[in-house]
Design a protein around this motif. Structure first.
Motif, PDB file in Angstrom:
ATOM      1  N   GLY A  56      31.485  39.799  30.042  1.00  0.00           N
ATOM      2  CA  GLY A  56      31.689  41.230  30.194  1.00  0.00           C
ATOM      3  C   GLY A  56      31.470  41.941  28.879  1.00  0.00           C
ATOM      4  N   ASP A  57      31.666  43.274  28.886  1.00  0.00           N
ATOM      5  CA  ASP A  57      31.550  44.125  27.693  1.00  0.00           C
ATOM      6  C   ASP A  57      30.169  43.944  27.071  1.00  0.00           C
ATOM      7  N   MET A  58      29.176  44.437  27.792  1.00  0.00           N
ATOM      8  CA  MET A  58      27.803  44.003  27.565  1.00  0.00           C
ATOM      9  C   MET A  58      26.995  44.847  26.595  1.00  0.00           C
ATOM     10  N   ASN A  59      26.750  46.113  26.911  1.00  0.00           N
ATOM     11  CA  ASN A  59      25.718  46.829  26.159  1.00  0.00           C
ATOM     12  C   ASN A  59      26.249  48.077  25.456  1.00  0.00           C
ATOM     13  N   LEU A  92      31.720  40.786  34.329  1.00  0.00           N
ATOM     14  CA  LEU A  92      33.169  40.970  34.220  1.00  0.00           C
ATOM     15  C   LEU A  92      33.569  42.383  33.803  1.00  0.00           C
ATOM     16  N   GLY A  93      32.693  43.359  33.989  1.00  0.00           N
ATOM     17  CA  GLY A  93      33.041  44.744  33.725  1.00  0.00           C
ATOM     18  C   GLY A  93      32.613  45.237  32.355  1.00  0.00           C
ATOM     19  N   ASP A  94      32.615  46.570  32.208  1.00  0.00           N
ATOM     20  CA  ASP A  94      32.101  47.243  31.013  1.00  0.00           C
ATOM     21  C   ASP A  94      30.647  46.847  30.772  1.00  0.00           C
ATOM     22  N   LEU A 120      23.807  38.666  40.662  1.00  0.00           N
ATOM     23  CA  LEU A 120      24.945  39.379  40.072  1.00  0.00           C
ATOM     24  C   LEU A 120      26.048  39.696  41.087  1.00  0.00           C
ATOM     25  N   TYR A 121      27.271  39.274  40.741  1.00  0.00           N
ATOM     26  CA  TYR A 121      28.498  39.621  41.462  1.00  0.00           C
ATOM     27  C   TYR A 121      29.399  40.303  40.437  1.00  0.00           C
ATOM     28  N   TRP A 122      29.830  41.521  40.724  1.00  0.00           N
ATOM     29  CA  TRP A 122      30.383  42.381  39.687  1.00  0.00           C
ATOM     30  C   TRP A 122      31.765  42.909  40.030  1.00  0.00           C
ATOM     31  N   VAL A 123      32.494  43.257  38.967  1.00  0.00           N
ATOM     32  CA  VAL A 123      33.699  44.069  39.095  1.00  0.00           C
ATOM     33  C   VAL A 123      33.551  45.275  38.166  1.00  0.00           C
ATOM     34  N   SER A 124      34.108  46.394  38.574  1.00  0.00           N
ATOM     35  CA  SER A 124      34.102  47.587  37.728  1.00  0.00           C
ATOM     36  C   SER A 124      35.282  47.540  36.770  1.00  0.00           C
ATOM     37  N   ALA A 125      35.057  48.080  35.580  1.00  0.00           N
ATOM     38  CA  ALA A 125      36.122  48.182  34.587  1.00  0.00           C
ATOM     39  C   ALA A 125      36.600  49.624  34.521  1.00  0.00           C
ATOM     40  N   HIS A 218      38.878  42.642  35.407  1.00  0.00           N
ATOM     41  CA  HIS A 218      38.414  43.008  34.065  1.00  0.00           C
ATOM     42  C   HIS A 218      39.481  42.921  32.987  1.00  0.00           C
ATOM     43  N   GLU A 219      40.609  43.554  33.176  1.00  0.00           N
ATOM     44  CA  GLU A 219      41.620  43.646  32.118  1.00  0.00           C
ATOM     45  C   GLU A 219      42.500  42.402  32.136  1.00  0.00           C
ATOM     46  N   PRO A 220      42.536  41.613  31.058  1.00  0.00           N
ATOM     47  CA  PRO A 220      43.195  40.304  31.107  1.00  0.00           C
ATOM     48  C   PRO A 220      44.707  40.390  31.032  1.00  0.00           C
TER      49      PRO A 220
END
Length: 338
Positions: A56-59, A92-94, A120-125, A218-220
């Protein structure tokens, strides 16, 4: 230029509508009912291994440089997708910073990570991907509805449009994954509570069908502190449900570093049948140092960008390797079957 007046613009959902939709979806099985464990009266064939990449937290904002940290990660995972070397990429979001709209996903994220869409299987952050009344375009983008990009994420090809705030689940071989939108705890606690009920039902049915369980959000919860974030303590109801059903592993992001827990229960204790919690937020953003040292964290680093590869076996065992793309730190190991 901000895109306005688009026909697919978001609706404002009330608490009752979201909660009702979640409960109806669970009852109807449209969020991904678990597949049968095997043919009645027969012997099921051994389940094939499931190969996964996750980060996650990609670009960073305005970035389309293929030699950037983000660009190297996107290219590496895209090669795995193209070569059919993984069965799924878990986003994993972002995905795109800072406040991402359709144009940002198309002009920047797609240029570096677009090759991952077929798996791609995604979750929104919360906040960067989705905040009601601010930026709500991620779900349109994933469904191929943003001008300039008609590609759909794998889950959207399978299910159609998935709103940012809707949980869903998916079977991969003998493993069952639930995908949860962390933003519900910030923006709509009643919907978060409904999602907790949905999660209990969903995981219970999958466990009864003989599946091994995993959860993506997303948020751990199991994480070290940084200057920006502490653990997502409001997620505890979800953690309690995960522990109740003996989830084997979780995947999250957000902290801009890498962490792996011991098998841990809902009281932060290392136990044999606990959850192995991976926090993988090393996609391309600037990394953050740790400011606390929880006893349940078994491995961590904040000096290397890369992504996690998992091989999930049909008996519930799994192997992991962190693949560095900028930097030298790594992590690898195996967990035996329950």
């Amino acid at each position: 230029m901000v895109l306005v007046g688009l026909t697919y613009r978001k609706r404002v959902r009330g608490v009752a509508a979201i909660a009702a939709a979640l409960l109806v979806a669970a009852a109807a099985g449209c969020t991904g009912a678990p597949e049968p464990a095997g043919p009645p009266g027969g012997t099921a064939s051994p389940a094939a291994d499931v190969r996964i990449a996750a980060v996650g937290d990609m670009n960073p904002e305005g970035n389309a440089d293929p030699d950037s940290r983000s660009g190297r990660n996107g290219a590496a995972i895209s090669r795995l997708v193209k070569g059919n070397e993984i069965d799924a990429f878990l986003g994993l979001g972002d995905f795109q910073y800072d406040t991402a709209y359709c144009r940002d996903y198309v002009d920047y994220w797609t240029q570096l990570w677009g090759g991952t869409m077929p798996k791609l299987y995604w979750v929104s952050a919360p906040n960067h991907d989705w905040q009601p009344g601010r930026n709500e375009d991620l779900d349109d983008f994933m469904n191929g509805q943003c001008p300039g990009s008609d590609a759909k994420a794998a889950i959207n090809e399978e299910r159609g449009f998935i709103p940012n705030e809707k949980p869903y689940s998916k079977d991969f071989g003998n493993w069952h994954f639930a995908f949860l939108p962390s933003g519900l705890w910030r923006y709509d606690k009643a919907a978060a509570s409904a999602a907790t009920t949905w999660l209990d039902t969903d995981l219970g049915a999958a466990r009864a069908a003989g599946k091994h369980l995993a959860v993506v959000y997303h948020e751990p919860y199991f994480t070290s502190d940084t200057d920006e974030h502490e653990r997502a303590a409001n997620h505890k109801p979800w953690i309690n449900v995960m522990w109740k059903h003996r989830v084997r592993l979780t995947l999250s992001a957000s902290q801009h570093n890498y962490e792996r827990s011991c098998p841990v229960d809902n009281a932060d204790t290392c136990v044999d049948d606990g959850m192995t919690a991976f926090q993988v937020s090393t996609g391309g953003r600037t990394l953050r140092p740790f400011t606390s040292s929880p006893k349940y964290i078994a491995k961590r680093f904040s000096d290397t960008h890369g992504f996690l590869r998992l091989t999930l076996h049909g008996d519930g065992s799994f192997d992991w390797t962190f693949v560095p793309t900028t930097g030298q730190s790594t992590d690898s190991g195996s967990r035996s079957a329950p």
